[in-house]
Design a protein around this motif. Structure first.
Motif, PDB file in Angstrom:
ATOM      1  N   PRO A   1      12.822 -87.393  60.411  1.00 34.69           N
ATOM      2  CA  PRO A   1      13.973 -86.982  61.224  1.00 34.69           C
ATOM      3  C   PRO A   1      13.790 -87.233  62.730  1.00 34.69           C
ATOM      4  CG  PRO A   1      13.579 -85.356  59.529  1.00 34.69           C
ATOM      5  CD  PRO A   1      12.434 -86.339  59.450  1.00 34.69           C
ATOM      6  N   LEU A   2      12.582 -87.013  63.248  1.00 38.80           N
ATOM      7  CA  LEU A   2      12.428 -87.183  64.694  1.00 38.80           C
ATOM      8  C   LEU A   2      12.512 -88.653  65.095  1.00 38.80           C
ATOM      9  CD1 LEU A   2      10.015 -84.416  65.926  1.00 38.80           C
ATOM     10  CD2 LEU A   2      12.344 -84.310  65.063  1.00 38.80           C
TER      11      LEU A   2
ATOM     12  N   LEU B   1      15.880 -89.083  66.345  1.00 34.87           N
ATOM     13  CA  LEU B   1      16.036 -88.586  67.718  1.00 34.87           C
ATOM     14  C   LEU B   1      15.423 -89.565  68.714  1.00 34.87           C
ATOM     15  CD1 LEU B   1      15.389 -84.747  67.379  1.00 34.87           C
ATOM     16  CD2 LEU B   1      17.512 -86.036  67.128  1.00 34.87           C
TER      17      LEU B   1
ATOM     18  N   PHE C   1      12.922 -84.357  73.853  1.00 31.84           N
ATOM     19  CA  PHE C   1      12.978 -83.340  72.798  1.00 31.84           C
ATOM     20  C   PHE C   1      11.543 -83.125  72.319  1.00 31.84           C
ATOM     21  CE2 PHE C   1      11.956 -86.074  69.291  1.00 31.84           C
ATOM     22  CZ  PHE C   1      12.349 -87.322  69.731  1.00 31.84           C
ATOM     23  N   ASP C   2      11.330 -82.042  71.580  1.00 28.82           N
ATOM     24  CA  ASP C   2      10.002 -81.812  70.996  1.00 28.82           C
ATOM     25  C   ASP C   2      10.157 -81.371  69.540  1.00 28.82           C
ATOM     26  OD1 ASP C   2      10.686 -79.103  70.989  1.00 28.82           O
ATOM     27  OD2 ASP C   2       9.558 -78.649  72.793  1.00 28.82           O
ATOM     28  N   ILE C   3       9.040 -81.012  68.895  1.00 29.57           N
ATOM     29  CA  ILE C   3       9.099 -80.699  67.467  1.00 29.57           C
ATOM     30  C   ILE C   3       9.926 -79.452  67.150  1.00 29.57           C
ATOM     31  CG2 ILE C   3       6.930 -81.822  66.851  1.00 29.57           C
ATOM     32  CD1 ILE C   3       5.656 -78.982  66.884  1.00 29.57           C
ATOM     33  N   HIS C   4      10.133 -78.596  68.156  1.00 31.85           N
ATOM     34  CA  HIS C   4      11.000 -77.429  67.937  1.00 31.85           C
ATOM     35  C   HIS C   4      12.477 -77.805  68.113  1.00 31.85           C
ATOM     36  CE1 HIS C   4       7.345 -75.138  68.127  1.00 31.85           C
ATOM     37  NE2 HIS C   4       7.086 -75.636  69.313  1.00 31.85           N
ATOM     38  N   ILE C   5      12.709 -79.062  68.511  1.00 34.57           N
ATOM     39  CA  ILE C   5      14.043 -79.595  68.830  1.00 34.57           C
ATOM     40  C   ILE C   5      14.545 -79.009  70.141  1.00 34.57           C
ATOM     41  CG2 ILE C   5      16.244 -80.401  67.822  1.00 34.57           C
ATOM     42  CD1 ILE C   5      13.777 -81.008  66.099  1.00 34.57           C
ATOM     43  N   ASN C   6      13.634 -78.369  70.938  1.00 37.26           N
ATOM     44  CA  ASN C   6      13.988 -78.132  72.341  1.00 37.26           C
ATOM     45  C   ASN C   6      14.425 -79.475  72.900  1.00 37.26           C
ATOM     46  OD1 ASN C   6      13.186 -75.374  72.429  1.00 37.26           O
ATOM     47  ND2 ASN C   6      11.052 -75.998  72.708  1.00 37.26           N
TER      48      ASN C   6
ATOM     49  N   GLY D   1      15.615 -75.171  71.159  1.00 37.82           N
ATOM     50  CA  GLY D   1      15.821 -75.804  69.868  1.00 37.82           C
ATOM     51  C   GLY D   1      16.406 -74.914  68.795  1.00 37.82           C
TER      52      GLY D   1
END
Lengths: 74, 74, 74, 74, 74, 74, 74
Positions: free
Chosen positions: C6-7, C10, C35-40, C65
């Motif tokens: 998924p990332l 992004l 973005f980061d793994i927390h979807i922040n 996120g």
């Protein structure tokens, strides 16, 4: 015999049309491109349906996993 | 004597008909194919019931664990 | 063949216009900077839309996120 | 002197009738068969009560821990 | 080229005026003194706004990260 | 000088009467028997109060920590 | 120069009067005795205020961190 795991079912649905429903009751139909262990999911050619009616065409769509309730191959 | 763990009960329900209820009050009846430690669950031949009435036949259904309240073999 | 994550989707949307929708139903349009793994997520030139209407121009916008439901390249 | 831990109280309730209440206000009465550190819980001979009235007999019941508010031996 | 991360955007906002919005719809304006990976945030000279009107002056304000939806430099 | 930690306050309340309030606004009064780092809590001789009135006597009561808002020695 | 962290602000508020607000909109005023990384917090001489009015005097008060929105020294 090795037992089936939930993500195996998602793997079998890759590149197929799926329905994804969210906690906010929105429905997304699209081709399952990717997912991860958090159930973060990416659909291609995604369509948003609300109350059974097509509302938007979204193309590529990233859905955050924690907002998903169910996912079902169509 | 070894003590029973909750997932043992789910293991005994594999390949049997179960009822799964969600935080949004939807009910799914289906054959339990798979689950994991997050209680992510896959049903086969799943049917969605709302207020006791069959609403949809969904076939294979992945349910995200954190949306589940109860699961009971039928 | 390596499978898509998924990332990756992004990452392909970096520096492009995206739509981000939140659990509170607000929509943000902007250029995906990070973005980061927390979807922040960080957007540039962000605009907030409510019920389809532009409500505010916010410039640089950090979105936590766990409040995000979907993200879609425009 | 070793101090008591919460799960000790659950251990003492094994194989006894307990009441489990959920965040959605449903009550389940049953025999406590199993629990884990997430408070995922399995009851035997479970009955669901809503507003103090018996609503359903469920037999074996798996309850996801994060939906539980209280558990009390009867 | 190294890619931008969301917390870099917060770092660039240190000691500047920012707007922080919460899940309960309250808005806080203040000078960003500190944040961490949970997005726990400290503002100086913080003002609470509700429905666009100044409601309280709070001085130093600690905001728990999980209650934040967005943060934007002013 | 070593600084006080929150669980020290709970330790000092062991075997004393405490009030525990939940996110669903229910109040429980009882003798604090046990707690853990998740604030899972066990009370003895527990009474449930709703809107300030005694509603039920529950005896031993396990309260799942994530449903608790406050705990106060009486 | 070392950068400030959010818990530093809480440390500077130890043994001082603080205001703590919860997700359920209750306000607690008290002397900050202890906190931890989850923002579990202990106040001494705590007072609960609802809609700006003193409702209860609670003495020592443990507040579970995940229910807190803001904390501000008075």
């Amino acid at each position: 015999m090795e037992q089936s795991r939930p993500l195996d079912a998602l793997n079998r649905a890759r590149n197929k049309r799926v329905l994804v429903e969210l906690k906010n009751n929105k429905q997304y139909f699209g081709t399952l491109l990717a997912f991860d262990i958090h159930i973060n999911t990416v659909l291609a050619d995604a369509e948003e349906h609300v109350n059974g009616e097509l509302k938007r065409k979204l193309g590529t769509l990233f859905i955050r996993g924690d907002t998903i309730t169910i996912l079902s191959p169509q």
